[in-house]
Design a protein around this motif. Structure first.
Motif, short mmCIF file in Angstrom:
data_model
loop_
_atom_site.label_atom_id
_atom_site.label_comp_id
_atom_site.label_asym_id
_atom_site.label_seq_id
_atom_site.Cartn_x
_atom_site.Cartn_y
_atom_site.Cartn_z
N LEU A 165 -1.86 35.06 14.27
CA LEU A 165 -2.96 35.37 13.35
C LEU A 165 -2.91 36.85 12.99
CD1 LEU A 165 -5.60 34.49 11.91
CD2 LEU A 165 -6.83 35.19 13.99
N ILE A 166 -2.79 37.13 11.70
CA ILE A 166 -2.68 38.51 11.21
C ILE A 166 -4.01 38.87 10.56
CG2 ILE A 166 -1.35 40.04 9.70
CD1 ILE A 166 0.98 37.99 9.96
N THR A 167 -4.79 39.70 11.24
CA THR A 167 -6.19 39.84 10.84
C THR A 167 -6.69 41.28 10.90
OG1 THR A 167 -8.45 39.12 11.38
CG2 THR A 167 -6.93 39.30 13.21
N SER A 168 -7.72 41.55 10.10
CA SER A 168 -8.44 42.83 10.18
C SER A 168 -9.47 42.78 11.30
CB SER A 168 -9.15 43.09 8.86
OG SER A 168 -10.23 42.16 8.72
N ALA A 169 -9.70 41.60 11.86
CA ALA A 169 -10.69 41.32 12.90
C ALA A 169 -12.09 41.13 12.35
CB ALA A 169 -10.69 42.37 14.01
N ALA A 170 -12.28 41.25 11.05
CA ALA A 170 -13.61 41.00 10.49
C ALA A 170 -13.94 39.52 10.67
CB ALA A 170 -13.63 41.36 9.00
N GLY A 171 -14.96 39.25 11.46
CA GLY A 171 -15.35 37.86 11.71
C GLY A 171 -14.80 37.29 13.00
N LEU A 172 -14.15 38.12 13.79
CA LEU A 172 -13.57 37.63 15.05
C LEU A 172 -14.60 37.82 16.17
CD1 LEU A 172 -10.90 36.41 16.00
CD2 LEU A 172 -10.14 38.67 16.65
N ASN A 173 -15.29 36.77 16.55
CA ASN A 173 -16.26 36.88 17.65
C ASN A 173 -15.88 35.94 18.78
OD1 ASN A 173 -17.02 34.29 16.77
ND2 ASN A 173 -18.51 35.17 15.34
N GLU A 174 -16.67 35.96 19.82
CA GLU A 174 -16.42 35.17 21.03
C GLU A 174 -16.23 33.68 20.69
OE1 GLU A 174 -15.89 36.50 24.74
OE2 GLU A 174 -17.68 37.51 23.95
N ALA A 175 -17.12 33.15 19.86
CA ALA A 175 -17.09 31.71 19.55
C ALA A 175 -15.80 31.36 18.81
CB ALA A 175 -18.31 31.33 18.71
N ARG A 176 -15.47 32.19 17.83
CA ARG A 176 -14.25 32.00 17.03
C ARG A 176 -13.01 32.06 17.92
NH1 ARG A 176 -13.64 32.62 11.48
NH2 ARG A 176 -13.46 30.45 10.94
N LEU A 177 -13.00 33.03 18.82
CA LEU A 177 -11.85 33.17 19.73
C LEU A 177 -11.67 31.92 20.58
CD1 LEU A 177 -12.20 36.89 20.78
CD2 LEU A 177 -10.14 35.85 19.84
N GLY A 178 -12.79 31.37 21.03
CA GLY A 178 -12.74 30.15 21.83
C GLY A 178 -12.13 29.01 21.03
N GLN A 179 -12.56 28.88 19.79
CA GLN A 179 -12.03 27.80 18.93
C GLN A 179 -10.54 28.00 18.68
OE1 GLN A 179 -14.43 28.42 15.48
NE2 GLN A 179 -16.17 27.20 16.23
N LEU A 180 -10.14 29.25 18.44
CA LEU A 180 -8.72 29.52 18.15
C LEU A 180 -7.87 29.27 19.38
CD1 LEU A 180 -9.26 32.74 16.00
CD2 LEU A 180 -8.44 30.51 15.18
N LYS A 181 -8.40 29.61 20.54
CA LYS A 181 -7.68 29.37 21.79
C LYS A 181 -7.47 27.86 21.96
CE LYS A 181 -5.85 31.18 25.41
NZ LYS A 181 -4.71 32.08 25.25
N ALA A 182 -8.56 27.13 21.76
CA ALA A 182 -8.48 25.67 21.93
C ALA A 182 -7.50 25.06 20.93
CB ALA A 182 -9.88 25.06 21.77
#
Ligand SMILES: C[S@@+](CC[C@H](N)C(=O)[O-])C[C@H]1O[C@@H](n2cnc3c(N)ncnc32)[C@H](O)[C@@H]1O
Ligand code: SF4
Ligand code: SF4
Lengths: 92, 357
Positions: free
Chosen positions: B84-101
């Motif tokens: 994932l190539i990102t500026s991190a805008a919008g990257l929060n705990e919940a999102r990280l969990g979903q991406l990990k899963a």
């Protein structure tokens, strides 16, 4: 970087995957910035980088496979692992 | 020879809450609707069938897509490695969990500088703290981290401190990307080009850090082609290993290929990816060495740098079919050298900040 000793357990770094090319069957490493096709020796080493073996154990396992003395392999294996570590593909 | 793509850059959207003046995205966005979830799923499957093994999920800001976890899942299901190539805008705990899963393999976060105020000024948005927090969260969630910093006149003097920031964030990798001049960056190039002195100071800093951090953090530092005699081996050759699909479904040999106005790029909505890769006119145009003019055609480096970058030839020489003007052997090099010379003493003009589609 911490020294590689007989007690070190080399493992694939986080974010690195070892797999066969689905088209050619050739072994390769996948990592954030790209792809590395593997020669047979590097592949044999990486297959054993599961965390179960120390460097001493890894040399022993390879020596049985290649039917040579473990110390004959040491230089090459250490060089290979050091290079992979510098690219952040394995850690220990 | 049969060509096979290994890497796919999936530009999921051109929407982005930042406004980086160095952004390589096109300054004029293509018309059309963004690809749907189902369309991307098909693209990932078709890409994998063609031989692609690795997908960069980028943009614009990929986190602007609400279906990002689904898209990561689809790419993984197709067997692709995902970064994932990102500026991190919008990257929060919940999102990280979903991406990990969903199976995401790596996160790459770009920073504009090591200090908050200049970083926010360059991004045109107050994002620096958000990025720091996101990088720490990503680390805690077990993701490997790549830090990316585009280097230009306004931040390259901070190189030492930028490297220290990446170290502090415990990044596995640090990409020090000297700004490349496409899209918005081309518009802003007079203000972005570092001086010769800045580059001369930065090179040893990067080399020393690379050595010092061997085995802890991998540093990738690409020397800028405006200060080189040789062009970059752009994309390892046109239509040779890389494939980009832009947000509206056009398939490009490289993310900036729309700079070449003479080419028409086929769309995954109209054609199978296999056909576009092997048969479409745009992919065949600069493949191999057949298309090459002199001096490339007779040059010993033609299979090493493939004549350089086609987009740069289009932008600087007005003809995508000539030797990259960054090459010392190019008849257009002189003009580029004059630009570089004039830029040494330039007062940096105001930036044109990147706007959204
Ligand atoms: C276009 S951005 C899209 C992803 C995301 N918005 C970001 O900035 O991280 C993709 C990557 O290219 C880098 N980049 C952007 N413009 C560039 C330029 N002109 N030269 C080199 N790299 C650039 C960014 O820092 C980022 O790592
Ligand atoms: S403006 Fe900045 S953050 Fe947004 S896409 Fe361009 S480089 Fe990435
Ligand atoms: S002449 Fe062409 S092939 Fe030779 S170095 Fe220059 S760009 Fe590369």
């Amino acid at each position: 970087m911490n020294a590689l000793t007989d007690q070190s357990r080399a493992v694939l770094a986080r974010g690195v995957r070892l797999r066969a090319d689905p088209l050619s069957g050739e072994p390769l490493l996948l990592f954030p910035e790209g792809i590395l096709p593997l020669d047979a020796t590097t592949h044999d080493i990486l297959l054993r980088c599961t965390g179960d073996l120390t460097l001493a154990g890894l040399l022993l396992a390879l020596s049985e496979e290649y039917e040579v003395e473990p110390d004959e392999l040491r230089t090459d294996v250490v060089q290979c692992l050091t290079h992979l570590r510098q690219e952040m593909l394995v850690v220990w | 020879m049969k060509y096979r793509p290994y890497l796919l850059l999936a530009e999921l959207t051109y929407r982005c809450p930042l406004h980086c003046p160095y952004c390589s995205n096109p300054a004029r966005y293509p018309d059309g609707r963004e690809l749907t979830t189902a369309e991307w799923q098909r693209v990932f499957r078709e890409a994998a069938a063609l031989g692609v093994l690795h997908a960069g999920l980028s943009g614009g800001e990929p986190l602007q897509r609400a279906d990002l976890p689904e898209l990561v899942g689809a790419a993984r299901e197709a067997g692709l490695y995902t970064n994932l190539i990102t500026s991190a805008a919008g990257l929060n705990e919940a999102r990280l969990g979903q991406l990990k899963a969903a199976g995401l393999d790596n996160i790459q976060i770009s920073f504009q500088s090591d200090q908050e105020s200049p970083a926010n000024r360059i991004a045109g948005a107050a994002m620096h703290r958000v990025k720091l927090a996101a990088a720490r969260m990503a680390h805690a969630a077990g993701f490997p981290l790549t830090v990316n910093v585009v280097l230009h006149r306004d931040n390259i003097d901070r190189l030492e401190e930028i490297i220290a920031l990446a170290e502090e964030l415990e990044a596995e990798r640090l990409e020090l990307a000297n700004v490349q001049f496409y899209g918005w960056a081309f518009r802003n190039r007079a203000g972005l080009l570092p001086t010769r002195g800045q580059i001369a100071a930065a090179v040893p800093v990067a080399a020393r850090a690379k050595q010092r951090l061997l085995g802890r953090m991998r540093i990738l530092f690409v020397t800028p082609d405006y200060y080189s005699d040789r062009p970059k081996p752009c994309m390892d050759g046109w239509g040779r290993r890389f494939l980009t699909v832009n947000p509206v479904g056009e398939v490009l040999p490289c993310p900036t290929a729309k700079e070449i106005k003479e080419l028409r790029f086929d769309n995954v909505r109209d054609h199978a990816l296999d056909w576009i890769w092997h048969e479409s006119a745009a992919f065949r145009r600069f493949r191999g060495t057949e298309w090459m003019p002199l001096p490339c055609r007779e040059c010993e480096f033609r299979e090493v740098d493939f004549g350089g970058c086609r987009c740069q030839a289009a932008l600087l020489a007005g003809d995508a079919g000539v030797t990259d003007p960054a090459c010392a052997l190019s008849p257009h090099r002189e003009r580029l050298t004059e630009f570089v010379q004039a830029a040494q003493s330039l007062e940096a003009p105001d930036f044109a900040y990147r706007q959204n589609p």
